[in-house]
Design an enzyme around this catalytic site. Structure first.
Site, PDB file in Angstrom:
ATOM      1  N   LYS A  51      -2.816   5.858  -4.422  1.00 16.10           N
ATOM      2  CA  LYS A  51      -3.847   6.859  -4.161  1.00 16.10           C
ATOM      3  C   LYS A  51      -3.539   7.970  -4.722  1.00 16.10           C
ATOM      4  CE  LYS A  51      -3.814   4.718   0.586  1.00 16.10           C
ATOM      5  NZ  LYS A  51      -2.160   4.529   0.854  1.00 16.10           N
ATOM      6  N   TYR A 103       3.200   9.790  -0.501  1.00 11.67           N
ATOM      7  CA  TYR A 103       4.266   9.229   0.236  1.00 11.67           C
ATOM      8  C   TYR A 103       5.630   9.289  -0.406  1.00 11.67           C
ATOM      9  CZ  TYR A 103       0.412   6.670   2.315  1.00 11.67           C
ATOM     10  OH  TYR A 103      -0.779   6.148   2.973  1.00 11.67           O
ATOM     11  N   ASP A 160       0.877  -1.224   0.075  1.00 18.19           N
ATOM     12  CA  ASP A 160      -0.257   0.142  -0.025  1.00 18.19           C
ATOM     13  C   ASP A 160       0.901   1.393   0.076  1.00 18.19           C
ATOM     14  OD1 ASP A 160      -2.879   1.221   0.720  1.00 18.19           O
ATOM     15  OD2 ASP A 160      -1.579   2.044   1.635  1.00 18.19           O
ATOM     16  N   HIS A 199      -7.678   9.677  -2.087  1.00 21.60           N
ATOM     17  CA  HIS A 199      -6.986   9.324  -0.669  1.00 21.60           C
ATOM     18  C   HIS A 199      -7.707  10.203   0.427  1.00 21.60           C
ATOM     19  CE1 HIS A 199      -2.388   9.134   0.870  1.00 21.60           C
ATOM     20  NE2 HIS A 199      -3.456   8.945   1.920  1.00 21.60           N
TER      21      HIS A 199
END
Ligand code: NAD
Length: 278
Positions: free
Chosen positions: A81, A56, A51, A114
């Protein structure tokens, strides 16, 4: 009731796609060696679900880690996402293409909105539906959607989200939302299943861990799966990645499931989907 078998076991999403119910989270795993190793170790240890998210800033390393594991791409369930500033129809399509480029893959297994950005998420969903129809994504879903966000989305959507990824742990169950998702065949998924690490300081979990001769992480992650909730604990340390997955050789009794359920305080460690400002 869902059957829990092993680290590669899956729940079936409402479109028939099988999603491994146990995966590795990589939020705050740094791009480069840290995330490359975490992903590679996880896959070598049997994890089949990773994930990540554009925000990120580690999709490049995630892709590298998967390739370094030697396991074929199609055996991994890869999730990313779309970030808030990329929401809207055209921007989402562009963000999706950029994620694929960083991951060096030509499809995603699951792509999520998200956060429910007001005034934007319906257009974003339309883009996800289009990408899904074009078979660029095997399943589409949302994250941080409360019931009213889902009701609003469903009022116009042609495809019901397959997953809702939410903060979820024994202090934040949101049973009403869990039930609403179940009644719409939206699979519930836990983020921060270990309360971002704070769970290890809490005595109540130590006692149950002792009883089962398991770690606190193993107890709580097993509780997720027995509740039918997909879970994605994060670690970048090999031993912890290994230990967190050692949850398929025991089960929690119905009585102890109830004890864990009863700890719910509606307490968040992350942002509130109704008041987030980013
Ligand atoms: P988490 O609950 O998985 O906890 C991670 C923390 O616990 C880390 O500090 C880690 O070092 C520590 N930890 C892990 N295993 C341990 C062990 N066995 N012993 C001791 N410490 C241990 O927190 P998270 O990273 O916030 O959530 C998991 C994943 O969920 C993320 O990595 C990300 O992929 C996803 N996520 C999604 C959203 C979203 O908005 N959709 C938000 C947050 C996280």
């Amino acid at each position: 009731m869902d059957t829990i078998t092993d680290i590669k076991g899956c729940f079936t999403l409402h479109n028939g796609v099988k999603m491994p119910y146990f995966g590795l989270g990589v939020y705050l795993s740094k791009d480069g060696n840290e995330v490359i190793n975490a992903v590679k170790w996880a896959v070598e240890l049997g994890y089949r679900h990773i994930d990540t998210a554009a925000i990120y800033d580690n999709e490049t390393g995630v892709g590298e880690g998967i390739r370094a594991s030697g396991i074929p791409r199609e055996d991994i369930f890869l999730v990313s996402k779309v970030w808030n500033t990329d929401q809207g129809y055209e921007a989402t399509i562009a963000a999706f293409e950029a994620s694929l480029k960083r991951l060096k893959t030509d499809y995603l297994d699951l792509y999520l909105i998200h956060w429910p950005v007001k005034g934007k998420y319906k257009e974003t969903w339309r883009a996800l539906e289009e990408l899904y129809r074009q078979k660029r994504i095997r399943a589409i879903g949302v994250s941080n959607f409360m019931q009213h966000h889902l009701e609003d989305l469903l009022s116009e959507a042609s495809i019901v989200p397959m997953v809702n990824q939410m903060e979820f742990h024994p202090y934040l169950v949101q049973q009403g939302l869990v039930d609403f998702c179940a009644s719409n065949k939206i699979r519930y998924e836990a983020w921060s299943p270990l309360m971002q690490g704070k769970i290890f300081e809490m005595d109540v979990f130590k006692k149950m861990a002792g009883k089962y001769n398991k770690t606190i992480a193993q107890i709580v992650l097993r509780w997720d799966l027995q509740k039918g909730v997909i879970t994605i604990p994060k670690s970048s340390k090999r031993q912890r990645i290994k230990d967190n997955a050692a949850i398929f050789d025991f089960s929690i009794s119905e009585e102890d499931m109830f004890v864990l359920d009863s700890l719910d305080k509606g307490k968040r460690f992350g942002p509130d989907p109704d008041t987030f400002d980013f």
